[in-house]
Design an enzyme around this catalytic site. Structure first.
Site, PDB file in Angstrom:
ATOM      1  N   ALA A 167       3.411   1.948   7.243  1.00 55.26           N
ATOM      2  CA  ALA A 167       3.723   2.937   6.206  1.00 55.26           C
ATOM      3  C   ALA A 167       2.513   3.113   5.299  1.00 55.26           C
ATOM      4  O   ALA A 167       1.751   2.164   5.087  1.00 55.26           O
ATOM      5  CB  ALA A 167       4.915   2.459   5.392  1.00 55.26           C
TER       6      ALA A 167
ATOM      7  N   GLY B 295       5.360  -0.423  10.058  1.00 54.89           N
ATOM      8  CA  GLY B 295       6.060   0.755  10.587  1.00 54.89           C
ATOM      9  C   GLY B 295       5.380   1.302  11.840  1.00 54.89           C
ATOM     10  O   GLY B 295       6.019   1.997  12.641  1.00 54.89           O
TER      11      GLY B 295
ATOM     12  N   GLU C 165       6.900  -0.727  14.481  1.00 51.76           N
ATOM     13  CA  GLU C 165       8.288  -0.256  14.661  1.00 51.76           C
ATOM     14  C   GLU C 165       8.320   1.083  15.403  1.00 51.76           C
ATOM     15  O   GLU C 165       9.229   1.348  16.187  1.00 51.76           O
ATOM     16  CB  GLU C 165       8.995  -0.149  13.305  1.00 51.76           C
ATOM     17  CG  GLU C 165       9.307  -1.533  12.728  1.00 51.76           C
ATOM     18  CD  GLU C 165       9.941  -1.465  11.361  1.00 51.76           C
ATOM     19  OE1 GLU C 165       9.361  -0.802  10.473  1.00 51.76           O
ATOM     20  OE2 GLU C 165      11.014  -2.069  11.163  1.00 51.76           O
TER      21      GLU C 165
ATOM     22  N   GLU D  63       4.647  -6.597   6.164  1.00 50.92           N
ATOM     23  CA  GLU D  63       5.522  -6.205   5.053  1.00 50.92           C
ATOM     24  C   GLU D  63       5.747  -7.333   4.056  1.00 50.92           C
ATOM     25  O   GLU D  63       5.863  -7.109   2.854  1.00 50.92           O
ATOM     26  CB  GLU D  63       6.876  -5.713   5.579  1.00 50.92           C
ATOM     27  CG  GLU D  63       6.863  -4.330   6.188  1.00 50.92           C
ATOM     28  CD  GLU D  63       6.527  -4.312   7.671  1.00 50.92           C
ATOM     29  OE1 GLU D  63       5.959  -5.302   8.182  1.00 50.92           O
ATOM     30  OE2 GLU D  63       6.834  -3.298   8.323  1.00 50.92           O
TER      31      GLU D  63
HETATM   32  N1  CAA Z   1      -1.538   2.745   4.098  1.00 48.56           N
HETATM   33  C1  CAA Z   1      -2.503   3.489   3.527  1.00 48.56           C
HETATM   34  N2  CAA Z   1      -3.811   3.347   3.798  1.00 48.56           N
HETATM   35  C2  CAA Z   1      -4.159   2.405   4.691  1.00 48.56           C
HETATM   36  C3  CAA Z   1      -3.198   1.582   5.320  1.00 48.56           C
HETATM   37  C4  CAA Z   1      -1.834   1.780   4.994  1.00 48.56           C
HETATM   38  N3  CAA Z   1      -0.853   1.075   5.578  1.00 48.56           N
HETATM   39  N4  CAA Z   1      -3.839   0.715   6.139  1.00 48.56           N
HETATM   40  C5  CAA Z   1      -5.147   1.010   6.030  1.00 48.56           C
HETATM   41  N5  CAA Z   1      -5.347   2.019   5.155  1.00 48.56           N
HETATM   42  C6  CAA Z   1      -6.615   2.629   4.748  1.00 48.56           C
HETATM   43  C7  CAA Z   1      -7.395   1.687   3.836  1.00 48.56           C
HETATM   44  O1  CAA Z   1      -6.945   1.808   2.505  1.00 48.56           O
HETATM   45  C8  CAA Z   1      -8.807   2.217   4.029  1.00 48.56           C
HETATM   46  O2  CAA Z   1      -8.960   3.402   3.281  1.00 48.56           O
HETATM   47  P1  CAA Z   1     -10.351   3.664   2.479  1.00 48.56           P
HETATM   48  O3  CAA Z   1     -11.403   3.733   3.561  1.00 48.56           O
HETATM   49  O4  CAA Z   1     -10.098   4.959   1.781  1.00 48.56           O
HETATM   50  O5  CAA Z   1     -10.545   2.488   1.565  1.00 48.56           O
HETATM   51  C9  CAA Z   1      -8.815   2.631   5.512  1.00 48.56           C
HETATM   52  O6  CAA Z   1      -7.441   2.783   5.887  1.00 48.56           O
HETATM   53  C10 CAA Z   1      -9.419   1.582   6.415  1.00 48.56           C
HETATM   54  O7  CAA Z   1      -8.773   0.344   6.153  1.00 48.56           O
HETATM   55  P2  CAA Z   1      -9.567  -1.001   5.833  1.00 48.56           P
HETATM   56  O8  CAA Z   1     -10.877  -0.701   5.198  1.00 48.56           O
HETATM   57  O9  CAA Z   1      -8.633  -1.908   5.109  1.00 48.56           O
HETATM   58  O10 CAA Z   1      -9.855  -1.515   7.312  1.00 48.56           O
HETATM   59  P3  CAA Z   1      -9.976  -3.016   7.797  1.00 48.56           P
HETATM   60  O11 CAA Z   1     -10.381  -2.935   9.233  1.00 48.56           O
HETATM   61  O12 CAA Z   1     -10.785  -3.828   6.871  1.00 48.56           O
HETATM   62  O13 CAA Z   1      -8.471  -3.601   7.723  1.00 48.56           O
HETATM   63  C11 CAA Z   1      -6.109  -3.546   8.099  1.00 48.56           C
HETATM   64  C12 CAA Z   1      -7.475  -3.019   8.516  1.00 48.56           C
HETATM   65  C13 CAA Z   1      -6.017  -5.035   8.393  1.00 48.56           C
HETATM   66  C14 CAA Z   1      -5.086  -2.807   8.968  1.00 48.56           C
HETATM   67  C15 CAA Z   1      -5.876  -3.301   6.591  1.00 48.56           C
HETATM   68  O14 CAA Z   1      -6.211  -1.961   6.314  1.00 48.56           O
HETATM   69  C16 CAA Z   1      -4.465  -3.517   6.154  1.00 48.56           C
HETATM   70  O15 CAA Z   1      -4.044  -4.669   6.001  1.00 48.56           O
HETATM   71  N6  CAA Z   1      -3.681  -2.427   5.942  1.00 48.56           N
HETATM   72  C17 CAA Z   1      -2.348  -2.513   5.450  1.00 48.56           C
HETATM   73  C18 CAA Z   1      -1.403  -2.766   6.589  1.00 48.56           C
HETATM   74  C19 CAA Z   1       0.016  -2.905   6.092  1.00 48.56           C
HETATM   75  O16 CAA Z   1       0.328  -3.667   5.197  1.00 48.56           O
HETATM   76  N7  CAA Z   1       0.941  -2.149   6.742  1.00 48.56           N
HETATM   77  C20 CAA Z   1       2.334  -2.278   6.480  1.00 48.56           C
HETATM   78  C21 CAA Z   1       2.791  -1.309   5.476  1.00 48.56           C
HETATM   79  S1  CAA Z   1       4.500  -1.544   5.127  1.00 48.56           S
HETATM   80  C22 CAA Z   1       5.350  -0.886   6.403  1.00 48.56           C
HETATM   81  O17 CAA Z   1       4.802  -0.392   7.356  1.00 48.56           O
HETATM   82  C23 CAA Z   1       6.875  -0.950   6.354  1.00 48.56           C
HETATM   83  C24 CAA Z   1       7.554   0.374   6.440  1.00 48.56           C
HETATM   84  O18 CAA Z   1       7.461   1.102   7.407  1.00 48.56           O
HETATM   85  C25 CAA Z   1       8.400   0.792   5.316  1.00 48.56           C
END
Ligand code: CAA
Length: 265
Positions: free
Chosen positions: A76, A116, A119, A139
């Site tokens: 998400a 997500g 999922e 999450e």
């Molecule tokens: N939402 C929004 N933006 C995201 C994102 C997310 N889930 N995941 C990555 N991005 C964005 C980052 O903010 C970054 O943007 P900028 O370049 O503008 O800063 C870009 O994508 C690249 O990401 P990273 O620089 O962080 O890349 P990385 O290779 O260092 O790390 C990663 C990759 C491990 C996937 C890390 O980005 C991360 O941990 N992301 C979050 C993942 C997460 O927590 N997902 C679960 C969300 S909750 C959910 O999904 C439940 C639901 O459906 C309700």
């Protein structure tokens, strides 16, 4: 019928009857915001409408993939999380639309497949991954749980212990481990990934469409219902499929030692 929605590219290969939807927010690792959820639904609807078209090969399978080099989908969109539009504007979720889609949907996973995003892949009928892909439910790091059945699905595909490990630690696992646990169907070496997925999808698209539709429902029923109901469904479907032209064609092709030509009739 190639077309672009705001955040999804839609392509149709009318030789094989294969649609491809590409989630296209690579700068955000294809994170699911409301627009992307809506566009996945709109893309599937456009492909399904193509199915009803009389010209060319009907839709036989859909590939869902992520744009860019790094991710299938990173979950998400955390930026728009508490925003009501993050859920999309449709009354049905994109997960439901994928699950109920009449043709098989194949998640082509090359990179991060998280939250997500995982999922979404779990809602698909098949998960094919490159060996460099990683999987996880982060999450818990946000104080929540996977909201679209992720723990349920991984409990059934792998085990409750694996689901708890993923969802409680938030750690990512490798494609090899996901394969070992039954979360993905196949893992391919990165340099063979495109060709292997293509071959898998071509084979699937060549199978008898009515049987494929029925098998999709049957397997989903095994997850959602009791054995008795599932056995009755399979038996009724079996009787109906025996009456189809595709069954006659399959039997004739076998007897004549040739490839069958299925028409979904
Ligand atoms: N939402 C929004 N933006 C995201 C994102 C997310 N889930 N995941 C990555 N991005 C964005 C980052 O903010 C970054 O943007 P900028 O370049 O503008 O800063 C870009 O994508 C690249 O990401 P990273 O620089 O962080 O890349 P990385 O290779 O260092 O790390 C990663 C990759 C491990 C996937 C890390 O980005 C991360 O941990 N992301 C979050 C993942 C997460 O927590 N997902 C679960 C969300 S909750 C959910 O999904 C439940 C639901 O459906 C309700």
């Amino acid at each position: 019928m190639d077309e672009s929605l705001d955040t999804v590219l839609v392509e149709f290969d009318d030789e094989r009857g294969v649609g491809t939807l590409t989630m296209n927010r690579p700068d955000a690792l294809n994170a699911l915001n409301g627009q992307l959820r809506d566009d996945i639904i709109a893309g599937l609807e456009a492909l399904e409408a193509r199915n009803e078209d009389d010209e060319g090969v009907a839709l036989r399978a859909v590939v869902l993939e992520g744009a860019g080099e790094k991710a299938f989908c990173a979950g998400a969109d955390i930026g728009g999380f508490s925003d009501e539009s993050a859920g999309g504007s449709s009354t049905r979720s994109h997960y439901d639309v994928i699950r109920d889609f009449p043709a098989p949907v194949i998640a082509k996973i090359d990179g991060y497949c998280l939250g997500g995003g995982l999922e979404t892949a779990l809602a698909c009928d098949f998960r094919l991954a490159s060996e460099g892909s990683t999987f996880g439910f982060p999450e818990v790091n946000l104080g929540i749980l996977p909201g679209a059945g992720g723990v349920q699905y991984v409990s059934k595909l792998a085990s409750p212990a694996v689901a708890k490990e993923l969802a409680m630690t938030g750690e990512h696992i490798s494609a090899a481990r996901a394969d070992e646990e039954g979360i993905v169907n196949h893992v391919y070496p990165d340099d063979e990934f495109e060709d292997e997925v293509d071959a898998f999808v071509t084979d699937l698209a060549g199978q008898a469409p009515l049987a494929i539709q029925g098998i999709k429902k049957s397997a989903d029923m095994a997850v959602h219902s009791g054995l008795e109901e599932g056995l009755e469904y399979d038996y009724q479907l079996f009787k109906r499929l025996l009456e189809t032209e595709d069954h006659a064609e399959g039997a004739a092709a076998f007897a004549e030692d040739r490839e069958p030509e299925f028409e979904g009739k």
